[in-house]
Structures are given as structure tokens and as C-alpha cells.
Design a protein around this motif. Structure first.
Motif, PDB file in Angstrom:
ATOM      1  N   ALA A  80       0.829  -1.206   0.000  1.00 11.75           N
ATOM      2  CA  ALA A  80       0.000   0.000   0.000  1.00 11.75           C
ATOM      3  C   ALA A  80       0.865   1.259   0.000  1.00 11.75           C
ATOM      4  O   ALA A  80       0.548   2.243  -0.683  1.00 11.75           O
ATOM      5  N   TYR A  83       1.992   2.107  -3.465  1.00 11.05           N
ATOM      6  CA  TYR A  83       0.931   2.745  -4.241  1.00 11.05           C
ATOM      7  C   TYR A  83       0.879   4.237  -3.914  1.00 11.05           C
ATOM      8  O   TYR A  83       0.727   5.068  -4.804  1.00 11.05           O
ATOM      9  N   GLY A  84       1.006   4.557  -2.643  1.00 10.18           N
ATOM     10  CA  GLY A  84       1.011   5.965  -2.236  1.00 10.18           C
ATOM     11  C   GLY A  84       2.173   6.730  -2.832  1.00 10.18           C
ATOM     12  O   GLY A  84       2.021   7.887  -3.255  1.00 10.18           O
ATOM     13  N   ALA A  87       1.423   7.392  -6.426  1.00 12.09           N
ATOM     14  CA  ALA A  87       0.433   8.467  -6.523  1.00 12.09           C
ATOM     15  C   ALA A  87       1.107   9.827  -6.406  1.00 12.09           C
ATOM     16  O   ALA A  87       0.784  10.759  -7.154  1.00 12.09           O
ATOM     17  N   MET A 125      -5.009   5.381  -6.064  1.00  4.99           N
ATOM     18  CA  MET A 125      -3.833   4.689  -5.528  1.00  4.99           C
ATOM     19  C   MET A 125      -3.499   5.141  -4.112  1.00  4.99           C
ATOM     20  O   MET A 125      -2.871   4.390  -3.368  1.00  4.99           O
ATOM     21  N   SER A 126      -3.911   6.333  -3.735  1.00  2.00           N
ATOM     22  CA  SER A 126      -3.611   6.805  -2.381  1.00  2.00           C
ATOM     23  C   SER A 126      -4.816   6.680  -1.455  1.00  2.00           C
ATOM     24  O   SER A 126      -4.806   7.233  -0.355  1.00  2.00           O
ATOM     25  N   SER A 127      -5.809   5.936  -1.876  1.00  3.30           N
ATOM     26  CA  SER A 127      -6.996   5.752  -1.035  1.00  3.30           C
ATOM     27  C   SER A 127      -6.993   4.358  -0.422  1.00  3.30           C
ATOM     28  O   SER A 127      -5.936   3.773  -0.223  1.00  3.30           O
ATOM     29  N   ALA A 129      -7.190   0.408   0.279  1.00  7.37           N
ATOM     30  CA  ALA A 129      -6.466  -0.671  -0.392  1.00  7.37           C
ATOM     31  C   ALA A 129      -7.264  -1.300  -1.523  1.00  7.37           C
ATOM     32  O   ALA A 129      -6.701  -1.687  -2.550  1.00  7.37           O
ATOM     33  N   GLN A 132      -6.672   0.695  -4.810  1.00  9.39           N
ATOM     34  CA  GLN A 132      -5.328   1.040  -5.249  1.00  9.39           C
ATOM     35  C   GLN A 132      -4.950   0.403  -6.581  1.00  9.39           C
ATOM     36  O   GLN A 132      -4.410   1.071  -7.461  1.00  9.39           O
ATOM     37  N   ARG A 133      -5.252  -0.862  -6.740  1.00  6.71           N
ATOM     38  CA  ARG A 133      -4.901  -1.546  -7.988  1.00  6.71           C
ATOM     39  C   ARG A 133      -5.673  -0.937  -9.159  1.00  6.71           C
ATOM     40  O   ARG A 133      -5.125  -0.729 -10.233  1.00  6.71           O
ATOM     41  N   GLY A 135      -6.652   2.083  -9.375  1.00  7.36           N
ATOM     42  CA  GLY A 135      -6.008   3.358  -9.647  1.00  7.36           C
ATOM     43  C   GLY A 135      -4.791   3.191 -10.536  1.00  7.36           C
ATOM     44  O   GLY A 135      -4.569   3.998 -11.455  1.00  7.36           O
TER      45      GLY A 135
END
Length: 160
Positions: A80, A83-84, A87, A125-127, A129, A132-133, A135
């Protein structure tokens, strides 16, 4: 309509529809004209749109970061936090594109459709889980659109 008013109008629209992502764009003070009513990506009389150096640089950075993360995204094992990070790269590079844009008004209007897609993906992607994918898939789609609609001979589309 004045260029300043058009830029302000676009910033308000983006900020209201894209939340944090739009606020990033609004804060950049993008000041040149925008074609009104551009709502779907299109070619420039059948040809891809010209690019400028800042656009090519920023899209290359986003593309390279996504390329590195793609295997882990495909295998559902990207953390995660990563992903952040992705983003934030998308947001910062989108802001750089806007701040340094030298495109014609028509090309710029098309680019803003791709930037909106990039920022929508960054928000996901920053929300949570579970989003995220999706995004990341949105960002990859924006990169595909860039390759389809803009001339950038150094840009290597992602294989996915």
C-alpha cells in the motif's frame, strides 16, 4: 474569454471534480488558453499532437515508475505504501507538466484530459487498499492514451 479567466475556470472545475488532485493543478497557476468543450481525446486532424520537453520528461518519469511497479501490481503484491509513493510521483509530475507547459491551446486541452485521468488514478492509488490496484490501471490507461494521442519518440508504452 480572457486567458486568465479560462485558466481560473479550468482550475475550479478540476478542483471540484478531482478533489486533492485537482487542487494540485489549481495551485500551479496554469495561465494559457484552453479550448472550450474538449471532452474526448482526439487526434490533431488525424495526427498525434506535438509535445514539449517538460511533458516528455514528466510522462517518462511516470512511465518508468509504473514500469518498475507493474510486475508487483499484476501479482497483487505491491505494498500500500508503494501505491502511495506512485500516486505522489503522478501528482508531482502532473503539476510539473502544467507549470511548464508550452503546448498549443488545442494540444493542451487534450493533455488536460490525460492529466485528469492520471490524477484520478493517483487519487485511487492513495486511497483505500481495495481501490489502489484500480487506480494503477487508470494510470496505465492514461499512459496508453498519451502514447496514442501525443508524439513522443522516446516514450515506450508499457506492456501489460
Amino acid at each position: 474569454m480572457s486567458r486568465t479567466f479560462q485558466a481560473l475556470s479550468l482550475a475550479v472545475i478540476l478542483a471540484s471534480t478531482l478533489g486533492h488532485a485537482g487542487a494540485t493543478l489549481a495551485a500551479t497557476g496554469h495561465e494559457h488558453g484552453h479550448s472550450e468543450g474538449a471532452q474526448a481525446l482526439q487526434l490533431d486532424a488525424g495526427k498525434r499532437w506535438a509535445t514539449d520537453a517538460p511533458l516528455r520528461q514528466a510522462m517518462g518519469i511516470i512511465n518508468d515508475d509504473m514500469r518498475q511497479a507493474l510486475p508487483a501490481i499484476h501479482e497483487n503484491r505491491l505494498p500500500a505504501a508503494r501505491y502511495g509513493e506512485l500516486a505522489e510521483v503522478v501528482r508531482s509530475q502532473a503539476a510539473y507538466m502544467v507549470e511548464n507547459c508550452e503546448l498549443s491551446a488545442d494540444a493542451d486541452a487534450q493533455l488536460h484530459l490525460i492529466i485528469a485521468q492520471l490524477l484520478s488514478g493517483a487519487d485511487a492509488m492513495s486511497s483505500e487498499a481495495s481501490a489502489q490496484r484500480d487506480g494503477a490501471v487508470t494510470v496505465v490507461g492514461a499512459l496508453d492514451n498519451y502514447a496514442t494521442y501525443f508524439v513522443d519518440d522516446g516514450f515506450k508504452p508499457l506492456e501489460h
